[in-house]
Design a protein around this motif. Structure first.
Motif, PDB file in Angstrom:
ATOM      1  N   VAL A  64       0.843  -1.197   0.000  1.00  0.00           N
ATOM      2  CA  VAL A  64       0.000   0.000   0.000  1.00  0.00           C
ATOM      3  C   VAL A  64       0.881   1.250   0.000  1.00  0.00           C
ATOM      4  CG1 VAL A  64      -1.812   1.263   1.212  1.00  0.00           C
ATOM      5  CG2 VAL A  64      -1.839  -1.235   1.211  1.00  0.00           C
ATOM      6  N   MET A  65       1.933   1.237   0.823  1.00  0.00           N
ATOM      7  CA  MET A  65       2.843   2.386   0.908  1.00  0.00           C
ATOM      8  C   MET A  65       3.454   2.726  -0.441  1.00  0.00           C
ATOM      9  SD  MET A  65       5.008   1.525   4.362  1.00  0.00           S
ATOM     10  CE  MET A  65       6.084   2.954   4.140  1.00  0.00           C
ATOM     11  N   LEU A  66       3.973   1.704  -1.123  1.00  0.00           N
ATOM     12  CA  LEU A  66       4.684   1.961  -2.375  1.00  0.00           C
ATOM     13  C   LEU A  66       3.732   2.257  -3.522  1.00  0.00           C
ATOM     14  CD1 LEU A  66       7.732   2.092  -2.913  1.00  0.00           C
ATOM     15  CD2 LEU A  66       7.101   1.138  -0.701  1.00  0.00           C
ATOM     16  N   THR A  67       2.557   1.620  -3.523  1.00  0.00           N
ATOM     17  CA  THR A  67       1.584   1.922  -4.570  1.00  0.00           C
ATOM     18  C   THR A  67       1.112   3.366  -4.454  1.00  0.00           C
ATOM     19  OG1 THR A  67       0.887  -0.391  -4.521  1.00  0.00           O
ATOM     20  CG2 THR A  67      -0.539   1.156  -5.664  1.00  0.00           C
ATOM     21  N   ALA A  68       0.887   3.817  -3.227  1.00  0.00           N
ATOM     22  CA  ALA A  68       0.516   5.220  -3.021  1.00  0.00           C
ATOM     23  C   ALA A  68       1.648   6.151  -3.451  1.00  0.00           C
ATOM     24  CB  ALA A  68       0.162   5.450  -1.552  1.00  0.00           C
ATOM     25  N   LEU A  69       2.887   5.770  -3.172  1.00  0.00           N
ATOM     26  CA  LEU A  69       4.025   6.596  -3.579  1.00  0.00           C
ATOM     27  C   LEU A  69       4.138   6.646  -5.095  1.00  0.00           C
ATOM     28  CD1 LEU A  69       6.457   8.277  -2.583  1.00  0.00           C
ATOM     29  CD2 LEU A  69       7.811   6.165  -2.675  1.00  0.00           C
ATOM     30  N   TYR A  70       3.893   5.535  -5.767  1.00  0.00           N
ATOM     31  CA  TYR A  70       3.897   5.556  -7.236  1.00  0.00           C
ATOM     32  C   TYR A  70       2.839   6.514  -7.773  1.00  0.00           C
ATOM     33  CZ  TYR A  70       7.308   2.076  -8.783  1.00  0.00           C
ATOM     34  OH  TYR A  70       8.486   1.435  -9.108  1.00  0.00           O
ATOM     35  N   GLU A  71       1.658   6.491  -7.157  1.00  0.00           N
ATOM     36  CA  GLU A  71       0.612   7.411  -7.623  1.00  0.00           C
ATOM     37  C   GLU A  71       1.071   8.860  -7.495  1.00  0.00           C
ATOM     38  OE1 GLU A  71      -2.945   6.436  -5.491  1.00  0.00           O
ATOM     39  OE2 GLU A  71      -3.318   4.628  -6.669  1.00  0.00           O
ATOM     40  N   GLU A  72       1.741   9.154  -6.381  1.00  0.00           N
ATOM     41  CA  GLU A  72       2.232  10.518  -6.186  1.00  0.00           C
ATOM     42  C   GLU A  72       3.341  10.834  -7.182  1.00  0.00           C
ATOM     43  OE1 GLU A  72       1.942  14.146  -4.962  1.00  0.00           O
ATOM     44  OE2 GLU A  72       0.670  12.580  -4.080  1.00  0.00           O
ATOM     45  N   ALA A  73       4.249   9.893  -7.398  1.00  0.00           N
ATOM     46  CA  ALA A  73       5.342  10.120  -8.344  1.00  0.00           C
ATOM     47  C   ALA A  73       4.820  10.356  -9.756  1.00  0.00           C
ATOM     48  CB  ALA A  73       6.292   8.924  -8.330  1.00  0.00           C
ATOM     49  N   LEU A  74       3.777   9.633 -10.135  1.00  0.00           N
ATOM     50  CA  LEU A  74       3.240   9.750 -11.485  1.00  0.00           C
ATOM     51  C   LEU A  74       2.488  11.056 -11.704  1.00  0.00           C
ATOM     52  CD1 LEU A  74       2.199   6.027 -11.982  1.00  0.00           C
ATOM     53  CD2 LEU A  74       3.831   7.305 -13.415  1.00  0.00           C
ATOM     54  N   ARG A  75       2.268  11.820 -10.651  1.00  0.00           N
ATOM     55  CA  ARG A  75       1.702  13.156 -10.823  1.00  0.00           C
ATOM     56  C   ARG A  75       2.762  14.156 -11.304  1.00  0.00           C
ATOM     57  NH1 ARG A  75      -1.112  11.508  -5.936  1.00  0.00           N
ATOM     58  NH2 ARG A  75      -3.321  11.192  -6.443  1.00  0.00           N
ATOM     59  N   HIS A  76       4.025  13.762 -11.206  1.00  0.00           N
ATOM     60  CA  HIS A  76       5.115  14.629 -11.657  1.00  0.00           C
ATOM     61  C   HIS A  76       5.482  14.265 -13.096  1.00  0.00           C
ATOM     62  CE1 HIS A  76       6.170  16.346  -7.666  1.00  0.00           C
ATOM     63  NE2 HIS A  76       5.603  15.227  -7.243  1.00  0.00           N
ATOM     64  N   ASP A  77       5.637  15.269 -13.931  1.00  0.00           N
ATOM     65  CA  ASP A  77       6.052  15.037 -15.312  1.00  0.00           C
ATOM     66  C   ASP A  77       7.576  15.047 -15.361  1.00  0.00           C
ATOM     67  OD1 ASP A  77       6.419  14.809 -17.991  1.00  0.00           O
ATOM     68  OD2 ASP A  77       5.557  16.763 -18.519  1.00  0.00           O
ATOM     69  N   LEU A  78       8.169  13.866 -15.237  1.00  0.00           N
ATOM     70  CA  LEU A  78       9.622  13.782 -15.213  1.00  0.00           C
ATOM     71  C   LEU A  78      10.246  14.029 -16.579  1.00  0.00           C
ATOM     72  CD1 LEU A  78      10.347  10.889 -12.696  1.00  0.00           C
ATOM     73  CD2 LEU A  78      10.076  13.330 -12.307  1.00  0.00           C
ATOM     74  N   ALA A  79       9.414  14.132 -17.617  1.00  0.00           N
ATOM     75  CA  ALA A  79       9.944  14.562 -18.915  1.00  0.00           C
ATOM     76  C   ALA A  79      10.436  16.005 -18.846  1.00  0.00           C
ATOM     77  CB  ALA A  79       8.873  14.416 -19.999  1.00  0.00           C
ATOM     78  N   ARG A  80      10.031  16.721 -17.816  1.00  0.00           N
ATOM     79  CA  ARG A  80      10.467  18.109 -17.639  1.00  0.00           C
ATOM     80  C   ARG A  80      11.483  18.236 -16.495  1.00  0.00           C
ATOM     81  NH1 ARG A  80       5.036  21.557 -17.305  1.00  0.00           N
ATOM     82  NH2 ARG A  80       6.573  23.245 -17.393  1.00  0.00           N
ATOM     83  N   LEU A  81      12.045  17.132 -16.073  1.00  0.00           N
ATOM     84  CA  LEU A  81      13.004  17.148 -14.979  1.00  0.00           C
ATOM     85  C   LEU A  81      14.212  18.023 -15.322  1.00  0.00           C
ATOM     86  CD1 LEU A  81      13.956  15.925 -12.220  1.00  0.00           C
ATOM     87  CD2 LEU A  81      15.035  14.098 -13.561  1.00  0.00           C
ATOM     88  N   ASP A  82      14.574  18.901 -14.405  1.00  0.00           N
ATOM     89  CA  ASP A  82      15.768  19.736 -14.563  1.00  0.00           C
ATOM     90  C   ASP A  82      16.956  18.915 -14.046  1.00  0.00           C
ATOM     91  OD1 ASP A  82      17.871  21.557 -14.333  1.00  0.00           O
ATOM     92  OD2 ASP A  82      16.541  23.235 -13.842  1.00  0.00           O
ATOM     93  N   VAL A  83      17.641  18.267 -14.967  1.00  0.00           N
ATOM     94  CA  VAL A  83      18.724  17.360 -14.589  1.00  0.00           C
ATOM     95  C   VAL A  83      19.851  18.103 -13.891  1.00  0.00           C
ATOM     96  CG1 VAL A  83      20.506  15.806 -15.480  1.00  0.00           C
ATOM     97  CG2 VAL A  83      18.152  15.654 -16.346  1.00  0.00           C
ATOM     98  N   ASP A  84      20.228  19.270 -14.400  1.00  0.00           N
ATOM     99  CA  ASP A  84      21.321  20.023 -13.777  1.00  0.00           C
ATOM    100  C   ASP A  84      20.971  20.408 -12.340  1.00  0.00           C
ATOM    101  OD1 ASP A  84      23.031  19.896 -15.959  1.00  0.00           O
ATOM    102  OD2 ASP A  84      22.169  21.681 -16.879  1.00  0.00           O
ATOM    103  N   ALA A  85      19.730  20.816 -12.125  1.00  0.00           N
ATOM    104  CA  ALA A  85      19.316  21.195 -10.774  1.00  0.00           C
ATOM    105  C   ALA A  85      19.322  19.973  -9.849  1.00  0.00           C
ATOM    106  CB  ALA A  85      17.930  21.830 -10.805  1.00  0.00           C
ATOM    107  N   ALA A  86      18.869  18.831 -10.355  1.00  0.00           N
ATOM    108  CA  ALA A  86      18.863  17.609  -9.546  1.00  0.00           C
ATOM    109  C   ALA A  86      20.286  17.182  -9.198  1.00  0.00           C
ATOM    110  CB  ALA A  86      18.138  16.486 -10.288  1.00  0.00           C
ATOM    111  N   LEU A  87      21.185  17.299 -10.161  1.00  0.00           N
ATOM    112  CA  LEU A  87      22.589  16.960  -9.899  1.00  0.00           C
ATOM    113  C   LEU A  87      23.191  17.886  -8.848  1.00  0.00           C
ATOM    114  CD1 LEU A  87      23.842  16.232 -13.520  1.00  0.00           C
ATOM    115  CD2 LEU A  87      24.010  14.654 -11.604  1.00  0.00           C
TER     116      LEU A  87
END
Length: 453
Positions: A291-314
């Motif tokens: 339940v914990m991880l399925t809920a976390l996946y739902e939250e993660a999938l709300r983020h559009d990681l196609a727009r991830l700022d790689v330099d900022a994350a690094l």
């Protein structure tokens, strides 16, 4: 044409026979005498499992002409614990006789006899007494040694016999445990999809199919399982056994274990439920982890990681000394602290590796997100499925306070080098943000301050 289970046995490295069905205990003797001709056998059980199937197992072996040593029966109370001390006790009991073990039991006894037999260089066979977990046919034994639960490499049984009449009579919480263990293959599979997508661990398509192809069908009738319907229980058992065979074929638990299992492993290493009467089964904790991880996946999938700022994350990603300082402050026991540092250090990425992962995740996100959504059930559906079999869906049901429960999302990541959603979000700089959202007043856990039942 081979059945899926026959195909799974064909891929397995150790197990050569599986018998699942009503009255299957009658097949123990013929299978052992056929696979291990001329070998004597010793039945290993505890007081509870002996009452469930010990006499019938012994009768089947005797009727097939298998010579029998005096059985090794551990006390029923307190029930055996999968610790190194128990392994040593059983190993020395087996060493005293020239016989192969036929273990009658579930997860704890199965793992103990598996490792003890391996240390003596002997094969063994397994008679299941509860549909409680996927370890019957699995490669490796999960044993607590020096306070740390670890999977120790050792062969799986040469045969597994699961009598549906015996399994249907097992305590309801053991069936609920099996459902919890099995349903975690959904987010566990999603973890493998992510690991494959960024080049951490490619998916083995054949092994994937062994676990995932029967999975939804095996989980399709939770009400029938709880009512003791043989067909529903057979589906559950076949799904669990297939998962174990997949772990054999892959020589790793990756095909059947993701971050939801890591949550359970953390709690087990900290002794959660160990002294309950009866002790809290592994699969009930895994179900909550699901339940914990399925809920976390739902939250993660709300983020559009196609727009991830790689330099900022690094730029924001902590160095190893910073991670080490955080782990030191996270309240691990001395034994767990050593393991958390070792496991976390092993997967801490160098800057160039991290850049490659993040860029690969960003560039492939639309396709990856689609695969993840197809793989997962909604967290609320997982709750309902687990509720239907009487499993655990809320931390308060097993005595986890809110602070400790919330911290599990980070602390579970520390204790295993396996790369999962927890690591993906950590590396993208999103783990804390997603966990905060889950516990916000309108978040998944924020809306569930009390047990659902």
């Amino acid at each position: 044409m081979a059945t899926p289970l026959e195909h799974a046995v064909a891929r397995a490295t150790d197990t050569r026979a599986i018998a699942i069905g009503e009255g299957a205990l009658d097949r123990v003797g013929p299978i052992v005498s056929d696979l291990l001709p001329g070998r004597a056998a010793i039945v290993v059980a505890d007081g509870t499992t002996w009452a469930a199937a010990g006499e019938a197992t012994t009768a089947s072996l005797r009727a097939s002409g298998v010579a029998l040593a005096e059985p090794l029966v551990l006390p029923a109370a307190p029930p055996p614990y999968a610790s190194w001390d128990t392994v040593e006790h059983v190993r020395e009991g087996l060493r005293a006789v020239d016989a192969v073990a036929v273990v009658v039991g579930a997860g704890t006894l199965g793992d103990v006899v598996k490792l003890a037999s391996h240390e003596l260089g002997r094969p063994y066979a397994c008679v299941a007494t509860a549909p409680s977990m996927d370890g019957y046919a699995a490669f490796g034994a999960s044993i607590v040694r020096d306070g740390y639960k670890q999977t120790i490499a050792c062969p799986a049984p040469i045969a597994v016999v699961a009598d549906l009449d015996v399994l249907a009579a097992a305590p309801a919480r053991m069936l609920a445990s099996g459902v919890g263990d099995l349903v975690e293959k959904l987010p566990g599979g999603a973890d493998w999809i992510l690991a494959d997508a960024v080049g951490v661990e490619p998916i083995d398509a054949d092994v994937w199919a062994l676990v995932q192809d029967p999975l939804r069908g095996a989980l399709a009738d939770p009400h029938g399982m709880r009512a003791g319907d043989p067909a529903a229980i057979a589906g559950l058992v076949e799904g669990l056994v297939a998962s174990g065979l997949a772990m054999q074929a892959y020589a790793s638990s990756r095909p059947a274990s993701g971050a939801g299992h890591q949550c359970s492993h953390l709690w087990e290493m900290e002794g959660l439920g160990m002294h309950d009467d009866p002790p809290l089964p592994h699969g009930l904790k895994v179900g909550l982890g699901t339940v914990m991880l399925t809920a976390l996946y739902e939250e993660a999938l709300r983020h559009d990681l196609a727009r991830l700022d790689v330099d900022a994350a690094l730029g924001a990603f902590p160095s190893w000394p910073e991670v080490e300082a955080r782990i030191l402050a996270e309240g691990f026991s001395p034994a767990l602290l050593t393991a958390a540092l070792e496991q976390s250090r092993a997967k801490h990425p160098a800057p160039d590796v991290l850049r490659h992962r993040l860029e690969t995740l960003r560039d492939g996100w639309p396709d990856v997100a689609e695969l993840l959504r197809a793989q997962l059930l909604p967290a609320s559906d997982v709750e309902r499925l687990l509720d239907a079999v009487g499993a655990v869906t809320h931390p308060a049901q097993i005595g986890l306070d809110p602070q400790r429960f919330r911290a599990t999302y980070v602390r579970a990541m520390r204790i295993r080098s396996r790369w999962t959603l927890l690591d993906a979000l950590h590396e993208a700089g999103l783990l804390e943000r997603c966990v905060d959202a889950l516990f916000a007043p309108d978040g998944f856990w924020g809306r569930r301050p009390h047990p659902s039942r």
